[in-house]
Write an enzyme that holds these catalytic residues in place. Structure first.
Site, PDB file in Angstrom:
ATOM      1  N   THR A  39       7.755   0.174   3.626  1.00 39.86           N
ATOM      2  CA  THR A  39       8.074   1.563   3.285  1.00 39.86           C
ATOM      3  C   THR A  39       9.434   1.682   2.611  1.00 39.86           C
ATOM      4  O   THR A  39       9.600   2.451   1.658  1.00 39.86           O
ATOM      5  CB  THR A  39       8.048   2.445   4.551  1.00 39.86           C
ATOM      6  OG1 THR A  39       6.718   2.529   5.040  1.00 39.86           O
ATOM      7  CG2 THR A  39       8.531   3.854   4.249  1.00 39.86           C
ATOM      8  N   PHE A  90       0.805  -1.214   0.000  1.00 44.37           N
ATOM      9  CA  PHE A  90       0.000   0.000   0.000  1.00 44.37           C
ATOM     10  C   PHE A  90       0.843   1.271   0.000  1.00 44.37           C
ATOM     11  O   PHE A  90       0.392   2.335  -0.433  1.00 44.37           O
ATOM     12  CB  PHE A  90      -0.961   0.003   1.192  1.00 44.37           C
ATOM     13  CG  PHE A  90      -0.374   0.436   2.507  1.00 44.37           C
ATOM     14  CD1 PHE A  90      -0.560   1.726   2.980  1.00 44.37           C
ATOM     15  CD2 PHE A  90       0.336  -0.452   3.291  1.00 44.37           C
ATOM     16  CE1 PHE A  90      -0.039   2.125   4.200  1.00 44.37           C
ATOM     17  CE2 PHE A  90       0.865  -0.064   4.510  1.00 44.37           C
ATOM     18  CZ  PHE A  90       0.673   1.227   4.968  1.00 44.37           C
ATOM     19  N   LYS A  91       2.088   1.162   0.453  1.00 45.33           N
ATOM     20  CA  LYS A  91       2.952   2.343   0.497  1.00 45.33           C
ATOM     21  C   LYS A  91       3.177   2.937  -0.889  1.00 45.33           C
ATOM     22  O   LYS A  91       3.465   4.129  -1.026  1.00 45.33           O
ATOM     23  CB  LYS A  91       4.302   1.988   1.116  1.00 45.33           C
ATOM     24  CG  LYS A  91       4.241   1.228   2.446  1.00 45.33           C
ATOM     25  CD  LYS A  91       3.697   2.061   3.565  1.00 45.33           C
ATOM     26  CE  LYS A  91       3.566   1.285   4.859  1.00 45.33           C
ATOM     27  NZ  LYS A  91       4.801   1.042   5.558  1.00 45.33           N
ATOM     28  N   ASP A  92       3.022   2.111  -1.928  1.00 47.10           N
ATOM     29  CA  ASP A  92       3.233   2.601  -3.292  1.00 47.10           C
ATOM     30  C   ASP A  92       2.293   3.740  -3.651  1.00 47.10           C
ATOM     31  O   ASP A  92       2.651   4.623  -4.434  1.00 47.10           O
ATOM     32  CB  ASP A  92       3.018   1.469  -4.305  1.00 47.10           C
ATOM     33  CG  ASP A  92       4.105   0.414  -4.252  1.00 47.10           C
ATOM     34  OD1 ASP A  92       5.271   0.775  -4.009  1.00 47.10           O
ATOM     35  OD2 ASP A  92       3.788  -0.773  -4.444  1.00 47.10           O
TER      36      ASP A  92
END
Length: 489
Positions: A144, A111-113
């Site tokens: 991250t 999800f950090k993308d």
């Protein structure tokens, strides 16, 4: 209403978003917040008539002061043009009676993308105005670090130092970071846990000697963790887009309240949802899902944050955190923007390892947030049950969110924060098909769930290890100075 940012710990100098993105963290150790957040709302009908990129432009136009509409449009176009495997960026999937928001279709399958594909563009435009170079310091519990390096690889006038807890990330996460290419990258394994690395990174941001040393070369420190508003604000977008998709699928009507269940470690992901609610998203409840490191669950039940407990290494390493930094921003708003109280709580946390909320602040938080936690056995059981019932494979972090989402009495979205292929061995073990070799495990999992291994993960097996240095936390400063000299030589 122009958004200007101030510290959570004192009502000091106001900064534009550009200035806050470049600084990362306030000089007093606090995090940057916009005091007027919540005074204006996004139009929900307009949101639901847009697409992901359009919603991003709305959110950034409201919150990213100092950036022109043309600059925002350029950032959005570069970040969300063709970097995600799904055209929808973060598609919503029906899995049983729960809607699952898939946040893992970016270049590193986490999800950090979503935020770290756009933060480099935000930062580069801020650097143009400052005529400086930026050294990004990032502590990571697993995802991250790779997403930061992927986003910032060879970006002009930037360098990246990533610190991860030695031996406490998955085999895939380790290979992702240790094999990272790019002339502006340094990666360090830190002996200890994530909190040790994160605490030292925060100290380095406040280290005047370090800042003066770097300033001689025109280098400023910045962050890619969600303590940086340029990392946090992009995460607001997918909450609004999830709501849009719920309406489009006929799961809710425009204006209906929903709930979100979020796997949580550093509190940034669920905080972005809270920010979305302040901007007008109708949310009845945020479910904060934790693993056996259940400091947040205890906090939401009792109003006491107590990190004085054993650190437990689990199959959901991105939640193996005892100091949830972004919680400070929630405390700021929930306390009525009382910077003195927030500073006191953070001082108690640093010096005593514990703080206790006043009754009013705790009540405000309790009305919107509810916690729950699951040990490894429970997470594995959830993975197995969901697969048996639906054929869908969850990773261990998403399994926590899915399990807790069952408590909701309104339509609920569970956030899926990583591809199961990043944790193949533990996922396979949950499904009763153990495999010790991480690369064979990928193939076996692909056969089970009838989905191809993401290309970015499949090619890791033959990627050479470029970084294998393990250091103590108190060696981080010296290594930052050395890395800056090499990167910006």
């Amino acid at each position: 209403m122009e958004p200007y940012y101030q510290s959570t710990r004192q009502n000091g100098k106001s900064l534009t978003a550009k200035e806050a993105v470049l600084q990362g963290i306030s000089p007093d150790g606090g995090l940057f917040v916009w005091p007027k957040l919540g005074c204006e709302k996004l139009d929900l009908e307009t949101v639901c008539q847009s697409d992901y990129r359009g919603i991003a432009r709305m959110v950034f136009g409201r919150l990213m002061s100092g950036y022109s509409p043309a600059e925002i449009d350029d950032c959005v176009s570069h970040a969300y043009g063709n970097t995600f495997a799904s055209e929808e960026i973060t598609p919503l999937r029906s899995v049983g009676d729960i809607e699952v928001l898939e946040l893992f279709h970016g270049p590193t399958s986490a999800f950090k993308d979503v935020a770290l594909t756009i933060l480099p563009w935000f930062l580069s435009k801020a650097l143009v105005d400052s005529d400086k170079k930026a050294l990004i310091l990032t502590a990571t519990s697993g995802d991250t670090g790779k997403a930061t390096m992927s986003g910032f690889e060879d970006v002009d006038h930037t360098g990246i130092c990533v610190f991860y807890p030695d031996g406490k990330v998955s085999a895939i996460q380790h290979r992702q970071m240790a094999s990272q290419t790019g002339s502006n990258v340094e990666v360090f394994a830190v002996k200890g846990n994530f909190d040790d690395a994160q605490s030292m990174v925060k100290k380095l941001f406040l280290d005047e000697d370090l800042k003066k040393t770097l300033a001689k070369e025109g280098i400023v420190l910045s962050s890619a963790n969600s303590i940086n508003i340029g990392r946090l604000i992009p995460q607001i977008v997918y909450y609004f887009d999830a709501y849009r998709q719920m309406v489009a699928k006929g799961k809710i009507q425009l204006g209906d309240p929903v709930a979100f269940s979020v796997p949580t470690g550093n509190f940034g992901d669920v905080l972005a949802g809270y920010y979305a609610s302040l901007l007008g998203l109708p949310v009845k409840k945020f479910y904060v899902a934790s693993n056996a490191n259940n400091v947040l669950s205890d906090f939401l039940e009792k109003g006491v944050y107590d990190r004085r407990r054993p650190f437990i290494q689990t199959i959901s390493p991105s939640m193996d955190i005892l100091i949830s930094s972004n919680l400070e921003r929630l405390l700021y708003y929930a306390s009525g923007k009382d910077t003195e109280k927030v500073a006191g709580w953070m001082k108690d946390l640093a010096e005593k390892g514990v703080y206790t909320l006043d009754e009013k602040t705790f009540k405000t938080i309790s009305e919107l947030f509810e916690g729950g936690w699951y040990d490894d056995e429970a997470l594995s059981r959830t993975i197995a049950e969901v697969y048996k019932e639906t054929g869908y494979v969850l990773d261990p972090h998403s399994a926590a969110a899915y399990a807790l989402a069952k408590k909701s009495d309104v339509p609920v979205v569970a956030l899926s924060t990583a591809s199961p292929y990043k944790f193949t061995q533990d996922v396979l073990a949950a499904l009763g098909a153990e495999e010790k070799d991480p690369w064979k495990a990928m193939t076996k999992l692909s056969e089970l769930c009838d989905q191809p291994v993401p290309e970015n993960l499949a090619k890791l097996e033959n990627a050479p290890i470029l970084f294998d240095l393990s250091i103590e936390a108190d060696e981080m400063k010296d290594n930052v100075i050395r890395a800056a000299g090499e990167i910006f030589a």
